[in-house]
Enzyme design. Sequence first.
Site, PDB file in Angstrom:
ATOM      1  CE  LYS A  52      -3.691  -2.499   2.334  1.00 57.73           C
ATOM      2  NZ  LYS A  52      -4.348  -2.882   3.598  1.00 57.73           N
ATOM      3  CD  GLN A  96      -3.048  -4.490   6.692  1.00 60.36           C
ATOM      4  OE1 GLN A  96      -2.965  -3.520   5.944  1.00 60.36           O
ATOM      5  NE2 GLN A  96      -3.705  -5.585   6.354  1.00 60.36           N
ATOM      6  CG  ASP A 119      -9.239  -0.160   4.996  1.00 60.51           C
ATOM      7  OD1 ASP A 119      -8.935  -0.398   3.809  1.00 60.51           O
ATOM      8  OD2 ASP A 119      -8.528  -0.479   5.968  1.00 60.51           O
TER       9      ASP A 119
END
Length: 310
Positions: A52, A96, A119
């Site tokens: 990412k 994460q 997200d």
Amino acid sequence: MAVVIDGRETARKKREEAALRAAALKKRGILPRLAVILVGEDPASLSYVAGKEKALAGAGMESRDIRLPADTPEEELLSLIAGLNADPSVHGILVQLPLPGHIGEDRIITAIDPAKDVDGFHPVSAGNLVLGRPGFLPCTPRGILVLLEEAGIPTRGAHAVIVGRSAIVGRPLAILLARRDINATVTVCHTGSGELGRYTRQADILIAAAGKPGLITADMVKEGAAVIDVGVNRTPVFPPGPGNGAPPAPENAAGKSYRLRGDVDYEGVAKKAGWITPVPGGVGPMTIAMLLLNLIQAAEAAVPGGAAKA
Ligand code: NAP
């Protein structure tokens, strides 16, 4: 043989689009910035986070990398997120997953400002998705929609069967595919569905998101169907040695101890399907590209008076 859907190429185009919009924002003095929080040292998470961050840099955006030890107390993480919520130079916050067991994932995700929820996991984002209101779409389902569109796979009137009902893939994808502008009819399978083939054989579009390597075999697929493999399963590769029977896999040559496999038995299914996504190189790159577009969306929304889309 199935047409192979090249997720890397589609993702490249989407990253390019993100880079153009990032450049337009920069001209107005705004540098899109994502705070990336990693707690602990799970090897898969480390590699996802690195991917990412590389993609962000490649598209001219910034990441603020925050690495915390595995024993970080939940309170500390919550106060870190509160600080990032209040920081106008941070447009998106990504934690994460999975988090270590002593930290409540739901509490952490809910603590993120919905305006920075790139997200798309926050309950506000999930609610907007269900209600059909604008908001952040979760990256993997959004990426799958883009792949279907770019590959020219007809969705209107199609029967889409999803294997898996997780909050980040199966369920949001089911809602998106049933949206009026996409107009598929959706079946969602799970471990309580019994014999899966009963459903999967009816699918014009079959999406495998179970996390079970090789679950979907050719006999479970309708001739000509589009098969989208979301699964990413790290299966061990044994080092080749005299008499140990290990295959001379390229992963061995690269010094890796695992091989990535999807949920679909690729070799068998590719002979029968109309389209298929490989693993790696299918859905995975799209997830990252959609994260970049979500960050751009967050940064544009933060511009006073709104930003013109490039
Ligand atoms: P998850 O939370 O573990 O959910 C898996 C779902 O699959 C559950 O709903 C489960 O049913 C169902 N399932 C498992 N085995 C099944 C079986 N034998 N028959 C029918 N249903 C079955 O997983 P996830 O987070 O959605 O991820 C799924 C896979 O996608 C994983 O391999 C993950 O690594 C991968 N993934 C990839 C990306 C990407 O960018 N490529 C992104 C996210 C996830 P129950 O609900 O009944 O337990």
